[in-house]
Design an enzyme around this catalytic site. Sequence first.
Site, PDB file in Angstrom:
ATOM      1  N   ALA A 104      30.564  48.149  39.640  1.00  0.00           N
ATOM      2  CA  ALA A 104      30.768  49.013  40.803  1.00  0.00           C
ATOM      3  C   ALA A 104      32.198  48.809  41.306  1.00  0.00           C
ATOM      4  CB  ALA A 104      29.762  48.657  41.885  1.00  0.00           C
ATOM      5  N   GLY A 114      27.490  46.640  37.602  1.00  0.00           N
ATOM      6  CA  GLY A 114      26.843  47.956  37.549  1.00  0.00           C
ATOM      7  C   GLY A 114      27.008  48.633  36.198  1.00  0.00           C
ATOM      8  N   GLU A 153      24.278  47.221  34.209  1.00  0.00           N
ATOM      9  CA  GLU A 153      23.025  47.765  34.748  1.00  0.00           C
ATOM     10  C   GLU A 153      22.826  49.210  34.294  1.00  0.00           C
ATOM     11  OE1 GLU A 153      24.157  46.561  38.766  1.00  0.00           O
ATOM     12  OE2 GLU A 153      22.329  45.375  38.853  1.00  0.00           O
ATOM     13  N   GLU A 195      28.776  39.388  39.475  1.00  0.00           N
ATOM     14  CA  GLU A 195      28.750  39.560  40.941  1.00  0.00           C
ATOM     15  C   GLU A 195      28.893  38.241  41.684  1.00  0.00           C
ATOM     16  OE1 GLU A 195      26.699  41.134  38.818  1.00  0.00           O
ATOM     17  OE2 GLU A 195      26.479  43.231  39.420  1.00  0.00           O
TER      18      GLU A 195
HETATM   19  C1  HXC Z   1      37.545  48.014  41.098  1.00  0.00           C
HETATM   20  C2  HXC Z   1      38.419  47.178  39.146  1.00  0.00           C
HETATM   21  C3  HXC Z   1      37.166  46.664  38.771  1.00  0.00           C
HETATM   22  C4  HXC Z   1      36.070  46.891  39.644  1.00  0.00           C
HETATM   23  C5  HXC Z   1      38.573  46.166  37.244  1.00  0.00           C
HETATM   24  N1  HXC Z   1      39.257  46.848  38.166  1.00  0.00           N
HETATM   25  N2  HXC Z   1      37.300  46.038  37.580  1.00  0.00           N
HETATM   26  N3  HXC Z   1      38.591  47.845  40.308  1.00  0.00           N
HETATM   27  N4  HXC Z   1      36.313  47.560  40.805  1.00  0.00           N
HETATM   28  N5  HXC Z   1      34.830  46.483  39.370  1.00  0.00           N
HETATM   29  C6  HXC Z   1      40.676  47.204  38.165  1.00  0.00           C
HETATM   30  C7  HXC Z   1      41.550  45.992  38.483  1.00  0.00           C
HETATM   31  O1  HXC Z   1      41.618  45.782  39.875  1.00  0.00           O
HETATM   32  C8  HXC Z   1      42.856  46.428  37.884  1.00  0.00           C
HETATM   33  O2  HXC Z   1      43.471  47.320  38.768  1.00  0.00           O
HETATM   34  C9  HXC Z   1      42.437  47.232  36.637  1.00  0.00           C
HETATM   35  O3  HXC Z   1      41.066  47.610  36.860  1.00  0.00           O
HETATM   36  C10 HXC Z   1      42.491  46.405  35.353  1.00  0.00           C
HETATM   37  O4  HXC Z   1      41.775  45.207  35.571  1.00  0.00           O
HETATM   38  P1  HXC Z   1      42.403  43.751  35.295  1.00  0.00           P
HETATM   39  O5  HXC Z   1      41.619  42.796  36.127  1.00  0.00           O
HETATM   40  O6  HXC Z   1      43.873  43.769  35.463  1.00  0.00           O
HETATM   41  O7  HXC Z   1      42.042  43.598  33.736  1.00  0.00           O
HETATM   42  P2  HXC Z   1      41.759  42.260  32.922  1.00  0.00           P
HETATM   43  O8  HXC Z   1      42.686  41.169  33.342  1.00  0.00           O
HETATM   44  O9  HXC Z   1      41.712  42.675  31.485  1.00  0.00           O
HETATM   45  O10 HXC Z   1      40.291  41.800  33.390  1.00  0.00           O
HETATM   46  C11 HXC Z   1      39.181  42.572  33.082  1.00  0.00           C
HETATM   47  C12 HXC Z   1      37.971  42.119  33.942  1.00  0.00           C
HETATM   48  C13 HXC Z   1      38.348  42.108  35.434  1.00  0.00           C
HETATM   49  C14 HXC Z   1      37.519  40.730  33.501  1.00  0.00           C
HETATM   50  C15 HXC Z   1      36.842  43.112  33.636  1.00  0.00           C
HETATM   51  O11 HXC Z   1      38.942  43.367  35.766  1.00  0.00           O
HETATM   52  C16 HXC Z   1      37.204  41.891  36.372  1.00  0.00           C
HETATM   53  O12 HXC Z   1      36.746  40.763  36.534  1.00  0.00           O
HETATM   54  N6  HXC Z   1      36.742  42.945  37.025  1.00  0.00           N
HETATM   55  C17 HXC Z   1      35.695  42.861  38.047  1.00  0.00           C
HETATM   56  C18 HXC Z   1      34.362  42.764  37.385  1.00  0.00           C
HETATM   57  C19 HXC Z   1      33.266  42.632  38.432  1.00  0.00           C
HETATM   58  O13 HXC Z   1      33.275  41.753  39.288  1.00  0.00           O
HETATM   59  N7  HXC Z   1      32.288  43.531  38.348  1.00  0.00           N
HETATM   60  C20 HXC Z   1      31.134  43.554  39.238  1.00  0.00           C
HETATM   61  C21 HXC Z   1      31.426  44.436  40.446  1.00  0.00           C
HETATM   62  S1  HXC Z   1      30.120  44.408  41.619  1.00  0.00           S
HETATM   63  P3  HXC Z   1      45.039  47.176  39.138  1.00  0.00           P
HETATM   64  O14 HXC Z   1      45.215  48.202  40.226  1.00  0.00           O
HETATM   65  O15 HXC Z   1      45.248  45.746  39.559  1.00  0.00           O
HETATM   66  O16 HXC Z   1      45.723  47.525  37.848  1.00  0.00           O
HETATM   67  C22 HXC Z   1      28.924  45.355  40.927  1.00  0.00           C
HETATM   68  C23 HXC Z   1      27.677  45.490  41.743  1.00  0.00           C
HETATM   69  C24 HXC Z   1      26.744  46.492  41.140  1.00  0.00           C
HETATM   70  O17 HXC Z   1      29.055  45.880  39.874  1.00  0.00           O
HETATM   71  C25 HXC Z   1      25.919  47.145  42.188  1.00  0.00           C
HETATM   72  C26 HXC Z   1      25.120  48.295  41.700  1.00  0.00           C
HETATM   73  C27 HXC Z   1      25.858  49.490  41.234  1.00  0.00           C
END
Ligand code: HXC
Length: 257
Positions: free
Chosen positions: A65, A108, A111, A131
């Site tokens: 998400a 997400g 999911e 998360e």
């Molecule tokens: C918003 C995101 C994002 C996310 C990545 N980006 N994941 N933006 N929400 N979930 C953005 C980063 O901010 C970054 O933007 C760009 O995408 C590239 O990501 P990087 O981090 O620079 O890439 P990398 O170093 O290769 O790392 C990849 C990654 C990391 C390991 C996947 O991006 C990451 O940990 N992302 C978050 C994953 C996460 O926590 N997901 C769960 C979310 S909560 P910029 O602008 O800096 O270039 C969830 C709840 C579900 O899903 C609820 C039900 C729907």
Amino acid sequence: MSYTVIQTEVHDRVGLIRINRPKTLNAINSTVMRELVQALEAFDADSAIGAMVITGDERAFAAGADIKEMVDASAVDMLLADNIGTWDRIRNIKKPLIAAVSGWALGGGNELAMSCDMIIASETAKFGQPEINIGIIPGAGGTQRLTKAVGKAIAMEVVLNNRTISAEEAYRFGLVNRVVPVEVYLDQALELANELAARAPLAIRMGKEMVNHAFESFLADGIADERRSFYYLFSSEDQKEGMKAFIEKRDPEWKGR
Ligand code: HXC
């Protein structure tokens, strides 16, 4: 219908939906959620279509998400918007649904993949529920579907300690149907979807319903509980800190409140 953050195509009798936010690794914002469900329902109602495939791109199916959209939300904001409620409609899709996953399928994103009937993974696919890193828990069925798919021990590690599951492990654990080279994962998903689309439509529909029946006994209760806990965590300081730390690219400082 025209969409802004997804793209749709028709391949023979298969409706293909691509999530199209590559700069954010296909992070799922409320518009993605809404458009995805609209596109699925449109294909489901189209008699020329017999199955659907959801995909992202090679780098990411979807990295979860959209954290930037959620960072400042309160528990009440989350509950009232109830974006995840939109996804309940995916469970009502009658035709077979295949996720073609390459790269990250996180939060997400995982999911969503697990909400599909089958998953075709590229060798680079990585599945996880990170998360915990941002002070929340999965909110769209992750704790429930993952546990049923891979068992309690692995699910605990994934949900509590951000263990990532590789494509090969995902196959071994029974999370995905097959793992194929990245060059062909989408073609193979489309081929499988076309095979399903050519089969007896009513038997396909009832077969899907019945397998889901076996899989989903008590799922609705678990999903409702999970969603309440997910929204509730938006009243914590740790959720704000966890998401801000992600956006500011630093480690979070947890307070436990
Ligand atoms: C918003 C995101 C994002 C996310 C990545 N980006 N994941 N933006 N929400 N979930 C953005 C980063 O901010 C970054 O933007 C760009 O995408 C590239 O990501 P990087 O981090 O620079 O890439 P990398 O170093 O290769 O790392 C990849 C990654 C990391 C390991 C996947 O991006 C990451 O940990 N992302 C978050 C994953 C996460 O926590 N997901 C769960 C979310 S909560 P910029 O602008 O800096 O270039 C969830 C709840 C579900 O899903 C609820 C039900 C729907």
